[in-house]
Design an enzyme around this catalytic site. Sequence first.
Site, mmCIF file in Angstrom:
data_model
loop_
_atom_site.group_PDB
_atom_site.id
_atom_site.type_symbol
_atom_site.label_atom_id
_atom_site.label_comp_id
_atom_site.label_asym_id
_atom_site.label_seq_id
_atom_site.Cartn_x
_atom_site.Cartn_y
_atom_site.Cartn_z
ATOM 1 N N PRO A 173 24.135 17.112 -12.038
ATOM 2 C CA PRO A 173 25.104 16.952 -12.818
ATOM 3 C C PRO A 173 26.245 18.201 -12.666
ATOM 4 C CG PRO A 173 23.185 18.659 -13.875
ATOM 5 C CD PRO A 173 22.648 17.726 -12.423
ATOM 6 N N VAL A 174 27.353 17.818 -12.769
ATOM 7 C CA VAL A 174 28.632 18.701 -12.682
ATOM 8 C C VAL A 174 28.314 20.117 -12.981
ATOM 9 C CG1 VAL A 174 29.791 18.201 -14.531
ATOM 10 C CG2 VAL A 174 31.060 18.800 -12.761
ATOM 11 N N GLY B 175 24.743 13.474 -18.042
ATOM 12 C CA GLY B 175 25.184 13.032 -19.072
ATOM 13 C C GLY B 175 24.497 11.811 -19.345
ATOM 14 N N GLU C 230 27.074 18.383 -30.647
ATOM 15 C CA GLU C 230 27.234 18.979 -29.580
ATOM 16 C C GLU C 230 28.614 19.448 -29.037
ATOM 17 O OE1 GLU C 230 24.900 19.116 -25.495
ATOM 18 O OE2 GLU C 230 25.557 17.405 -25.857
ATOM 19 N N CYS D 135 22.963 22.537 -22.432
ATOM 20 C CA CYS D 135 22.652 21.822 -23.505
ATOM 21 C C CYS D 135 21.883 22.575 -24.550
ATOM 22 C CB CYS D 135 21.947 20.420 -23.244
ATOM 23 S SG CYS D 135 20.541 20.786 -21.930
#
Length: 469
Positions: A118-119, A199, A340, A250
Amino acid sequence: MAPKVITEEQKQEVQEMVARAKVALDAIKDYDQAKVDRLCQALGWAVANEETFTRLSNKSIDESGLGDRETRPGKRNKVSGVLRDVLRLKSMGIIEEIPEKGLVKYAKPVGVIAGLVPVTNAALTEIVTGIFAIKAKNVVIFSPHPASKNTTIETVNIMRAVLKREGVPEDVFQVVEKPTIPVANEVMAQCDLTIATGGPAMVKAAYSSGKPAYGVGAGNATMVFDETTNAEEAARNTRISKVHDNGSGCSSDGNLVVEASVYDAVLENLQKEGGYLVSPEEKVKLQAVMWDAERHRTSPTIARPAKVIAELAGFSIPEGKRFLIVPETHIGKEYPFCSEKLSPVLAIFKYSGWENALKMVTEIYKVGGRGHSVGIYSFNDEHIDELARMAPVSRITVRQPQSRANSGSFNNGMAMTSSMGCGIWGGNITNENVTLKHYMQTTWVSRPIKEDRPSDEELFGEFYNTQTY
């Protein structure tokens, strides 16, 4: 715009990478436990020593524009925790025996793993995945996020250099140097297993690849503060969790559900910890800049400093303020602040009566984040128990900074990881922290034992010898 269809040349490149990976897989198949443990240590040090990891962390921030230079380098502690856990475990041969059941379990490699990066976690995901993989004698093809591909490429090249130095085939770890979504899909389709940390779109693609995959669900971490809350410590924990890497994780506290008797004290201490209390007028501006007309999060406000987000919204905050506090009274999909936020923005709710706290948690997770995590600051074991019984989440942390705790820490018993399953709630196959066990297959050997057959009277209870149909 990136192409939506893979070219024949790209497909051939992926096939060649998989072929090299299989050669490397065969080359390491006879490594013993001591050798792979030593490799785990060598790889961990090479990437997670303070100098290198700080440089890689800063490189990923410069490359993607996401994250915080002060806190992201602290993620290197996760590597130490992963090493602590894996070095205490066996990963080949007999890994468990249950004599009373006549069972013996043998560990086997998974094979060629597709590792999606993930970035917001470039540098960390590669080394954590790499340690778990080599511990179980697997090989990995990493697929970077395009926005942080150079960081991932450098990190994997460091790992390859370590392998070469230790006389291990470099192709144990490979990296896609020109990542696109079609190429990532092809890697997943050709590998044996995908570890999909990223994502929702990428996780969905992993589950659609036709191969087994461990994915993660979306987070919307919520903390419940009841009347036993120590407002000062609870606010400090929230600040630690909320500002870490600009709230990109997250697990970063997104919502606080606070009992009325401690609400004012919590709010006061949050502001002392660097929170800025958003006015009703500023709240309107903030919502307009953070979500578009279809209620999608806007890229320029994700994982950016609170000051930058406020300026984009058209207001300023004082120096030293590191996160934004948004009082909220409504919960539902039409109220985006309870969803979120992936930023240093925090929604705060007030409740009266414990049953209402539980109802609010239920409603928040209908909006988003089912399966991920909840935290509670309480010394009331009944409250902790009742929350655990009803919350649709995979993990609950008690009196801890959420983003540091639920993926494992040195002062709780959760398994260390950088990837957390969210179970059926979150559309995942597992609700465990994804760790070494998920990188292994097991062969169960069953020997005969003394017969264990209860009588029919015991098995059928009061229904034995009653009406038949």
